[in-house]
Design an enzyme around this catalytic site. Structure first.
Site, PDB file in Angstrom:
ATOM      1  N   TYR A 123       4.375  10.243  -0.345  1.00 38.63           N
ATOM      2  CA  TYR A 123       3.570   9.838   0.699  1.00 38.63           C
ATOM      3  C   TYR A 123       4.261   9.275   1.508  1.00 38.63           C
ATOM      4  CZ  TYR A 123      -0.354   6.961   2.640  1.00 38.63           C
ATOM      5  OH  TYR A 123      -1.366   6.443   3.625  1.00 38.63           O
ATOM      6  N   VAL A 125       4.383   7.677   4.882  1.00 34.27           N
ATOM      7  CA  VAL A 125       3.740   7.350   6.062  1.00 34.27           C
ATOM      8  C   VAL A 125       4.687   6.044   7.096  1.00 34.27           C
ATOM      9  CG1 VAL A 125       1.805   5.776   7.231  1.00 34.27           C
ATOM     10  CG2 VAL A 125       1.382   7.712   5.253  1.00 34.27           C
ATOM     11  N   THR A 126       5.184   5.249   6.188  1.00 36.64           N
ATOM     12  CA  THR A 126       5.953   4.003   6.698  1.00 36.64           C
ATOM     13  C   THR A 126       6.906   4.535   7.524  1.00 36.64           C
ATOM     14  OG1 THR A 126       5.128   2.718   4.912  1.00 36.64           O
ATOM     15  CG2 THR A 126       6.893   1.876   6.145  1.00 36.64           C
ATOM     16  N   GLY A 131       5.553  -0.366   9.729  1.00 34.90           N
ATOM     17  CA  GLY A 131       4.890  -0.120   8.224  1.00 34.90           C
ATOM     18  C   GLY A 131       3.211  -0.668   8.470  1.00 34.90           C
ATOM     19  N   ARG A 268       7.233 -21.994 -29.169  1.00 34.18           N
ATOM     20  CA  ARG A 268       8.194 -22.885 -28.945  1.00 34.18           C
ATOM     21  C   ARG A 268       7.835 -24.411 -29.078  1.00 34.18           C
ATOM     22  NH1 ARG A 268      13.456 -23.336 -27.172  1.00 34.18           N
ATOM     23  NH2 ARG A 268      13.731 -25.010 -25.556  1.00 34.18           N
ATOM     24  N   PHE A 338       7.943 -20.295 -19.819  1.00 37.31           N
ATOM     25  CA  PHE A 338       9.418 -20.055 -20.700  1.00 37.31           C
ATOM     26  C   PHE A 338      10.365 -21.030 -20.467  1.00 37.31           C
ATOM     27  CE2 PHE A 338       9.592 -15.948 -22.894  1.00 37.31           C
ATOM     28  CZ  PHE A 338       8.173 -15.543 -22.823  1.00 37.31           C
ATOM     29  N   GLU A 363       1.131  -0.547   0.088  1.00 39.35           N
ATOM     30  CA  GLU A 363      -0.286   0.013   0.127  1.00 39.35           C
ATOM     31  C   GLU A 363      -0.952  -1.371   0.997  1.00 39.35           C
ATOM     32  OE1 GLU A 363      -0.896   3.523  -2.534  1.00 39.35           O
ATOM     33  OE2 GLU A 363      -2.375   2.351  -1.821  1.00 39.35           O
ATOM     34  N   GLY A 364      -0.288  -1.966   2.025  1.00 35.29           N
ATOM     35  CA  GLY A 364      -0.958  -2.838   2.894  1.00 35.29           C
ATOM     36  C   GLY A 364      -0.758  -4.105   2.317  1.00 35.29           C
ATOM     37  N   GLN A 367      -1.333  -9.760   4.008  1.00 33.05           N
ATOM     38  CA  GLN A 367      -1.800 -10.072   5.281  1.00 33.05           C
ATOM     39  C   GLN A 367      -2.639  -9.186   5.866  1.00 33.05           C
ATOM     40  OE1 GLN A 367       1.498 -10.648   4.288  1.00 33.05           O
ATOM     41  NE2 GLN A 367       1.178 -12.649   3.771  1.00 33.05           N
TER      42      GLN A 367
HETATM   43  C1  LIG Z   1       9.290  -0.479  -3.056  1.00 30.67           C
HETATM   44  C2  LIG Z   1       8.537  -0.032  -1.850  1.00 30.67           C
HETATM   45  C3  LIG Z   1       7.904   1.365  -2.153  1.00 30.67           C
HETATM   46  C4  LIG Z   1       6.897   1.816  -1.042  1.00 30.67           C
HETATM   47  N1  LIG Z   1       6.477   2.971  -0.905  1.00 30.67           N
HETATM   48  C5  LIG Z   1       5.628   3.546   0.204  1.00 30.67           C
HETATM   49  C6  LIG Z   1       5.349   4.964  -0.015  1.00 30.67           C
HETATM   50  O1  LIG Z   1       5.610   5.780  -1.144  1.00 30.67           O
HETATM   51  N2  LIG Z   1       5.076   5.553   1.203  1.00 30.67           N
HETATM   52  C7  LIG Z   1       4.761   4.917   2.412  1.00 30.67           C
HETATM   53  O2  LIG Z   1       4.618   5.269   3.407  1.00 30.67           O
HETATM   54  N3  LIG Z   1       5.247   3.516   2.347  1.00 30.67           N
HETATM   55  C8  LIG Z   1       5.835   2.827   1.264  1.00 30.67           C
HETATM   56  N4  LIG Z   1       6.086   1.541   1.323  1.00 30.67           N
HETATM   57  C9  LIG Z   1       6.058   0.661   2.428  1.00 30.67           C
HETATM   58  C10 LIG Z   1       4.979  -0.415   2.862  1.00 30.67           C
HETATM   59  O3  LIG Z   1       3.792   0.259   2.403  1.00 30.67           O
HETATM   60  C11 LIG Z   1       5.760  -1.261   3.712  1.00 30.67           C
HETATM   61  O4  LIG Z   1       6.545  -1.961   3.590  1.00 30.67           O
HETATM   62  C12 LIG Z   1       4.356  -2.076   3.957  1.00 30.67           C
HETATM   63  O5  LIG Z   1       3.227  -1.582   4.596  1.00 30.67           O
HETATM   64  C13 LIG Z   1       4.778  -3.138   5.081  1.00 30.67           C
HETATM   65  O6  LIG Z   1       5.439  -2.572   6.037  1.00 30.67           O
HETATM   66  P1  LIG Z   1       6.672  -3.243   6.863  1.00 30.67           P
HETATM   67  O7  LIG Z   1       7.655  -3.201   5.659  1.00 30.67           O
HETATM   68  O8  LIG Z   1       7.149  -2.496   7.867  1.00 30.67           O
HETATM   69  O9  LIG Z   1       6.588  -4.592   7.088  1.00 30.67           O
HETATM   70  P2  LIG Z   1       5.877  -5.069   8.813  1.00 30.67           P
HETATM   71  O10 LIG Z   1       4.854  -4.360   8.988  1.00 30.67           O
HETATM   72  O11 LIG Z   1       6.810  -5.157   9.610  1.00 30.67           O
HETATM   73  O12 LIG Z   1       5.455  -6.641   8.288  1.00 30.67           O
HETATM   74  C14 LIG Z   1       6.261  -7.782   8.109  1.00 30.67           C
HETATM   75  C15 LIG Z   1       5.318  -8.845   7.837  1.00 30.67           C
HETATM   76  O13 LIG Z   1       4.477  -9.254   8.986  1.00 30.67           O
HETATM   77  C16 LIG Z   1       3.342  -9.141   8.239  1.00 30.67           C
HETATM   78  N5  LIG Z   1       2.240  -8.660   9.345  1.00 30.67           N
HETATM   79  C17 LIG Z   1       2.264  -7.647  10.065  1.00 30.67           C
HETATM   80  N6  LIG Z   1       1.417  -7.501  10.904  1.00 30.67           N
HETATM   81  C18 LIG Z   1       0.761  -8.414  10.700  1.00 30.67           C
HETATM   82  C19 LIG Z   1      -0.820  -8.941  11.272  1.00 30.67           C
HETATM   83  N7  LIG Z   1      -1.320  -8.434  12.155  1.00 30.67           N
HETATM   84  N8  LIG Z   1      -1.304 -10.046  10.902  1.00 30.67           N
HETATM   85  C20 LIG Z   1      -0.513 -10.768   9.830  1.00 30.67           C
HETATM   86  N9  LIG Z   1       0.715 -10.397   9.172  1.00 30.67           N
HETATM   87  C21 LIG Z   1       1.217  -9.229   9.788  1.00 30.67           C
HETATM   88  C22 LIG Z   1       3.186  -8.402   7.146  1.00 30.67           C
HETATM   89  O14 LIG Z   1       2.273  -8.682   6.126  1.00 30.67           O
HETATM   90  C23 LIG Z   1       4.391  -8.877   6.582  1.00 30.67           C
HETATM   91  O15 LIG Z   1       4.521 -10.003   5.815  1.00 30.67           O
HETATM   92  C24 LIG Z   1       6.946   1.035   0.266  1.00 30.67           C
HETATM   93  C25 LIG Z   1       7.550  -0.182   0.332  1.00 30.67           C
HETATM   94  C26 LIG Z   1       8.239  -0.801  -0.663  1.00 30.67           C
HETATM   95  C27 LIG Z   1       8.930  -2.108  -0.266  1.00 30.67           C
END
Ligand SMILES: Cc1cc2nc3c(=O)[nH]c(=O)nc-3n(C[C@H](O)[C@H](O)[C@H](O)COP(=O)(O)OP(=O)(O)OC[C@H]3O[C@@H](n4cnc5c(N)ncnc54)[C@H](O)[C@@H]3O)c2cc1C
Length: 388
Positions: A123, A125-126, A131, A268, A338, A363-364, A367
């Site tokens: 999937y 999307v990001t 993200g 323990r 532990f 998956e979101g 926040q």
């Molecule tokens: C191990 C792993 C597996 C993943 N697998 C997939 C996958 O299979 N497919 C896919 O598409 N994506 C995948 N992702 C991506 C993941 O869904 C995103 O990392 C996530 O949605 C956050 O996006 P970002 O990393 O760009 O953070 P950002 O969107 O840049 O956010 C950074 C910080 O700001 C906060 N923030 C952003 N906007 C707001 C707001 N409006 N209000 C308050 N806080 C906010 C966020 O909560 C976060 O703490 C994966 C990520 C990881 C690390």
């Protein structure tokens, strides 16, 4: 009438997944964590016994399970190892928008084969620059004759390095915000699809996470999922199905941390008695148990709602936010129970604490779940409970 009992079929699914976790996942999870090896053999076995591709419709040869069935299975797999579970369940994530939005011809071509042979899908999307803000993606799909030409980059894509195809969200109209977005099935072997190196993540080490770049990738127009402009709607609708499953995944990890903590606290000794005989420790265990039970009920409820035709976005966000935060708290507390051994990689809870963090991110984020919950509250919807 409220009924929390599982059907005989659901009990059989739970037992099958529990046995699978016990026999196939748990014995290998420490090794997989240490080496980061991809658990391909485990996935093939999971596919053979029917633990993958749970929602494919019967008319395409699938089991057409409900979301609650997946939730029951996912708790057990995540109890075994959430890195392995993420790899197994990533197919359900990639399939979700396709099952929600694709026509039967597209399903026949890309979904039906997954019931005959072992295939992995992803999937996508990001992106590096977007993200949480899904509408901010910049991958474009430009129509040229009977094809679309894809250009852009995706980031953090689970199973990207092992997938046959990906659901890819693009912009078909860069000026139309989320209404200008369209999803496609992209064959990973297509010229111009460039898969990045495996990322070194904090936890879930064996799961395969990579960047993907699209350079002038030609996609037949009939590989669009749904209609042009429907991509955002379809991707969001898919979350209603997948978030209950991620929420229960966090419950599975927390349950593992809890069970390790109970065993350890009862063996323990300090100051001439087991540490569990101190209220300071037994209350930590009690709070773990309380929160795991609450998380399971929220996950079950959010899955049950959508299975029964109710909108569950609000409850799925509540379940995801609660369970992810709970899981991090429980796993951190397990390390505390532990003591010094909790901080050490030779003991199981250190891995669980590292693994737990991702539930607050993918998956979101936690926040973003609060943003969704707040929107429902501010709109005056949701807080009165599901309108059954
Ligand atoms: C191990 C792993 C597996 C993943 N697998 C997939 C996958 O299979 N497919 C896919 O598409 N994506 C995948 N992702 C991506 C993941 O869904 C995103 O990392 C996530 O949605 C956050 O996006 P970002 O990393 O760009 O953070 P950002 O969107 O840049 O956010 C950074 C910080 O700001 C906060 N923030 C952003 N906007 C707001 C707001 N409006 N209000 C308050 N806080 C906010 C966020 O909560 C976060 O703490 C994966 C990520 C990881 C690390």
């Amino acid at each position: 009438m409220i009924d929390f009992s599982l059907t005989e079929e659901q009990k059989a699914l739970r037992d099958m997944a529990r046995d699978f976790a016990k026999n196939e996942i748990i014995p290998k999870s420490a090794h997989l964590d240490e080496t980061g090896e991809y658990p391909m053999d485990i996935l093939k076995k999971a596919w053979e016994i029917g633990l993958m591709n749970l929602h494919i419709e019967q008319k395409f040869g699938g089991p057409e399970m409900h979301d609650l069935d997946e939730v029951i299975i996912a708790e057990e797999l995540n109890f075994g190892c959430s890195g392995v579970a993420t790899a197994i369940l990533a197919n359900n994530l990639a399939l979700a928008p396709v099952l929600v939005g694709a026509d039967d011809d597209l399903k026949k071509k890309f979904v039906e084969p997954m019931t005959h042979e072992f295939r992995l899908v992803a999937y996508a999307v990001t992106e590096p620059g977007a993200g949480s803000d899904v509408a901010g993606i910049r991958t474009t799909a430009v129509r040229k004759g009977d094809e679309y030409i894809l250009n852009g980059s995706k980031q953090w894509i689970t199973n990207a390095g092992v997938s046959d195809w990906m659901f890819v969200l693009t912009k078909t109209d860069i000026n139309a915000g989320h209404k200008g977005m369209s999803g496609f099935i992209v064959d990973t072997k297509s010229p111009g699809v460039i898969i990045g190196k495996k990322e070194k993540n904090m936890g879930q080490k064996c799961s395969d996470t990579r960047a993907v770049t699209f350079e002038d990738v030609k996609i037949p127009k009939n590989q669009m999922v749904g209609k042009e402009g429907d991509g955002f709607k379809i991707a969001m609708a898919a979350f209603d199905h997948t978030r209950p499953c991620v929420a229960i995944g966090a419950v599975g990890v927390a349950r593992s941390a809890f069970e390790h903590s109970v065993r350890y606290a009862n063996t323990r000794s300090a100051f001439g008695k087991t540490i569990s005989s101190n209220q300071g420790i037994s209350f930590i265990l009690a709070e773990m148990a309380r929160d795991i039970e609450a998380g399971r009920l929220l996950s079950w409820q959010s899955a049950w709602l959508i299975d029964n035709g109710f909108k569950n976005t609000y409850q799925a966000s509540i379940a995801k936010a609660f369970c992810a935060d709970m899981c991090v708290r429980v796993c951190t507390d397990a390390v505390q129970v532990f003591g010094g051994y909790g901080y050490n990689g030779e003991y199981p809870v250190e891995k669980l604490m590292r693994d737990s963090k991702i539930f607050q991110i993918y998956e979101g984020t936690s926040q973003i779940q609060r943003v969704i919950i707040s929107k429902y509250i501010n709109d005056g919807k949701g807080i009165e409970g599901p309108n059954l």
